[in-house]
Design a protein around this motif. Structure first.
Motif, PDB file in Angstrom:
ATOM      1  N   UNK A 127       1.157  -0.684  -1.537  1.00 37.39           N
ATOM      2  CA  UNK A 127       1.037  -0.154  -2.900  1.00 37.39           C
ATOM      3  C   UNK A 127       2.178   0.823  -3.187  1.00 37.39           C
ATOM      4  N   UNK A 128       2.541   1.605  -2.168  1.00 36.31           N
ATOM      5  CA  UNK A 128       3.609   2.607  -2.336  1.00 36.31           C
ATOM      6  C   UNK A 128       4.943   1.962  -2.720  1.00 36.31           C
ATOM      7  N   UNK A 129       5.103   0.666  -2.393  1.00 38.74           N
ATOM      8  CA  UNK A 129       6.361  -0.029  -2.704  1.00 38.74           C
ATOM      9  C   UNK A 129       6.426  -0.470  -4.172  1.00 38.74           C
ATOM     10  N   UNK A 130       5.297  -0.429  -4.874  1.00 37.73           N
ATOM     11  CA  UNK A 130       5.256  -0.888  -6.268  1.00 37.73           C
ATOM     12  C   UNK A 130       5.605   0.278  -7.184  1.00 37.73           C
ATOM     13  N   UNK A 131       6.894   0.572  -7.260  1.00 40.60           N
ATOM     14  CA  UNK A 131       7.307   1.769  -7.991  1.00 40.60           C
ATOM     15  C   UNK A 131       7.586   1.493  -9.464  1.00 40.60           C
ATOM     16  N   UNK A 132       8.056   0.294  -9.777  1.00 41.49           N
ATOM     17  CA  UNK A 132       8.380  -0.031 -11.166  1.00 41.49           C
ATOM     18  C   UNK A 132       7.719  -1.355 -11.554  1.00 41.49           C
ATOM     19  N   UNK A 133       7.808  -1.672 -12.841  1.00 39.68           N
ATOM     20  CA  UNK A 133       7.211  -2.936 -13.303  1.00 39.68           C
ATOM     21  C   UNK A 133       7.934  -4.140 -12.695  1.00 39.68           C
ATOM     22  N   UNK A 134       9.204  -3.958 -12.350  1.00 39.07           N
ATOM     23  CA  UNK A 134       9.951  -5.050 -11.709  1.00 39.07           C
ATOM     24  C   UNK A 134       9.322  -5.375 -10.349  1.00 39.07           C
ATOM     25  N   UNK A 135       8.903  -4.329  -9.637  1.00 36.81           N
ATOM     26  CA  UNK A 135       8.281  -4.541  -8.319  1.00 36.81           C
ATOM     27  C   UNK A 135       6.961  -5.307  -8.436  1.00 36.81           C
ATOM     28  N   UNK A 136       6.334  -5.243  -9.600  1.00 36.68           N
ATOM     29  CA  UNK A 136       5.032  -5.888  -9.784  1.00 36.68           C
ATOM     30  C   UNK A 136       5.155  -7.353 -10.195  1.00 36.68           C
ATOM     31  N   UNK A 137       6.377  -7.784 -10.433  1.00 30.26           N
ATOM     32  CA  UNK A 137       6.568  -9.165 -10.893  1.00 30.26           C
ATOM     33  C   UNK A 137       6.335 -10.197  -9.807  1.00 30.26           C
ATOM     34  N   UNK A 169      -2.704  -3.214   2.816  1.00 31.80           N
ATOM     35  CA  UNK A 169      -3.272  -2.166   1.970  1.00 31.80           C
ATOM     36  C   UNK A 169      -4.784  -2.158   2.087  1.00 31.80           C
ATOM     37  N   UNK A 170      -5.340  -0.957   1.952  1.00 33.76           N
ATOM     38  CA  UNK A 170      -6.804  -0.830   2.065  1.00 33.76           C
ATOM     39  C   UNK A 170      -7.316   0.047   0.920  1.00 33.76           C
ATOM     40  N   UNK A 171      -8.362  -0.435   0.228  1.00 33.71           N
ATOM     41  CA  UNK A 171      -9.032   0.370  -0.791  1.00 33.71           C
ATOM     42  C   UNK A 171     -10.204   1.077  -0.104  1.00 33.71           C
ATOM     43  N   UNK A 172     -10.261   2.393  -0.231  1.00 34.41           N
ATOM     44  CA  UNK A 172     -11.248   3.168   0.521  1.00 34.41           C
ATOM     45  C   UNK A 172     -12.502   3.506  -0.284  1.00 34.41           C
ATOM     46  N   UNK A 173     -13.657   3.122   0.250  1.00 34.94           N
ATOM     47  CA  UNK A 173     -14.953   3.588  -0.280  1.00 34.94           C
ATOM     48  C   UNK A 173     -15.174   4.951   0.373  1.00 34.94           C
ATOM     49  N   UNK A 174     -14.772   6.001  -0.323  1.00 37.53           N
ATOM     50  CA  UNK A 174     -14.542   7.325   0.286  1.00 37.53           C
ATOM     51  C   UNK A 174     -15.753   7.915   1.007  1.00 37.53           C
ATOM     52  N   UNK A 175     -16.941   7.699   0.472  1.00 37.86           N
ATOM     53  CA  UNK A 175     -18.142   8.299   1.081  1.00 37.86           C
ATOM     54  C   UNK A 175     -18.319   7.887   2.546  1.00 37.86           C
ATOM     55  N   UNK A 214       0.749   0.784   6.139  1.00 37.56           N
ATOM     56  CA  UNK A 214      -0.439   0.518   5.326  1.00 37.56           C
ATOM     57  C   UNK A 214      -0.472   1.429   4.099  1.00 37.56           C
ATOM     58  N   UNK A 215      -0.720   0.834   2.941  1.00 37.62           N
ATOM     59  CA  UNK A 215      -0.904   1.598   1.715  1.00 37.62           C
ATOM     60  C   UNK A 215      -2.397   1.721   1.426  1.00 37.62           C
ATOM     61  N   UNK A 216      -2.761   2.761   0.668  1.00 35.35           N
ATOM     62  CA  UNK A 216      -4.180   2.970   0.379  1.00 35.35           C
ATOM     63  C   UNK A 216      -4.441   3.107  -1.112  1.00 35.35           C
ATOM     64  N   UNK A 217      -5.621   2.632  -1.504  1.00 31.31           N
ATOM     65  CA  UNK A 217      -6.036   2.734  -2.893  1.00 31.31           C
ATOM     66  C   UNK A 217      -7.470   3.225  -2.986  1.00 31.31           C
ATOM     67  N   UNK A 218      -7.901   3.507  -4.201  1.00 27.98           N
ATOM     68  CA  UNK A 218      -9.249   4.024  -4.439  1.00 27.98           C
ATOM     69  C   UNK A 218     -10.252   2.882  -4.585  1.00 27.98           C
ATOM     70  N   UNK A 219     -11.483   3.171  -4.192  1.00 25.83           N
ATOM     71  CA  UNK A 219     -12.548   2.164  -4.288  1.00 25.83           C
ATOM     72  C   UNK A 219     -13.879   2.863  -4.600  1.00 25.83           C
TER      73      UNK A 219
END
Ligand code: ZN
Length: 253
Positions: A68-78, A111-117, A140-145
């Motif tokens: 996820x950290x590598x997706x810095x601009x909209x070009x990276x998301x293409x 990448x991993x989305x974390x269920x924080x509890x 590894x990149x992390x996201x919210x869940x």
């Protein structure tokens, strides 16, 4: 699944998807949950040997895997036929203990989305030390869940303070940055939940479980993903990897 549906799923969708895959607009996301040593089950548990075979295939085909950290601009998301996001829902312990060394040896980021509890509390889940180690080593990149992992299809029933504010504050305290990627628990959502999250919260990307039905809303990317099932053929896996299952958008747009 009856025989007709099975034929359509295994062959029809991949063929149509192959013919139309130039319509893919955003980087392809595949996702898993827990990786297990027993035989595995559907989207929730993937057998380790099968997972290893799939990852070796990705590495052998020269895919670039991004955090996820590598997706810095909209070009990276293409969309790019040789770039892929590999993601895991929830933060299962096996995402470190069972696969981290394998992924490192193959040079595959994930990448991993974390269920924080659950993190650092439930022994079936990762600890924050494991999370930090994987992030600090750049693999590894992390996201919210969310915090308690509720169904968010009716956003009016959600305790926003707990599921977003509290969850993200703990995430930031432990990792040192705010999550830019949010994945719906159970993959369930509604137009109202998309509207709320995309307009009120700071995530850049909001992930559903709807196969690559991706579009921008309020400047945020509503991101479809391809779930990889333990019970599907290797042919279906390869078709999902190539974005051939993104026919829904292909047909309607
Ligand atoms: Zn989940």
């Amino acid at each position: 699944m009856n025989i007709v549906k099975r034929i359509i799923y295994n062959y029809g969708i991949p063929i149509i998807g192959c013919l139309c895959h130039n319509r893919n607009r955003y980087v392809n996301v595949i996702y898993y949950h827990d990786i297990v040593d027993d035989k595995g089950y559907s989207f929730m548990q993937t057998n380790f040997e099968l997972f290893k075979k799939q990852m070796e295939y990705i590495a052998s085909k020269g895919y670039e895997t991004v955090r996820f950290d590598d997706l810095k601009t909209e070009v990276d998301e293409r969309y790019d036929s040789k770039r892929i996001i590999i993601a895991f829902d929830d933060g299962w312990k096996s995402n470190y203990t069972r696969i981290y060394e394998l992924m490192k040896s193959l040079g595959l980021k994930y990448n991993i989305y974390l269920a924080v509890k659950e993190i650092g509390v439930n022994p079936d889940y990762l600890t924050w030390d494991e999370v930090r180690k994987m992030h600090n080593e750049g693999m590894v990149g992390f996201g919210a869940h969310s915090y308690t992992h509720p169904d968010m299809s009716d956003i009016s029933k959600i305790d926003l303070e707990v599921e977003f504010t509290k969850a993200d504050a703990i995430f930031e305290e432990q990792l040192g940055y705010k999550p830019m990627d949010f994945c719906y628990p159970f993959g369930t959502y509604s137009e109202e939940s998309n509207e709320y999250i995309s307009s009120h919260l700071s995530y850049k990307r909001i992930y559903t479980s709807r196969m690559m039905y991706s579009y921008r809303q309020n400047g945020k990317l509503i991101f479809g993903r391809n779930g990889i099932s333990n019970d599907e053929s290797f042919g279906v896996f390869k078709a999902k990897l190539k974005g051939y299952f993104n026919v829904w958008r292909t047909i309607i747009r």
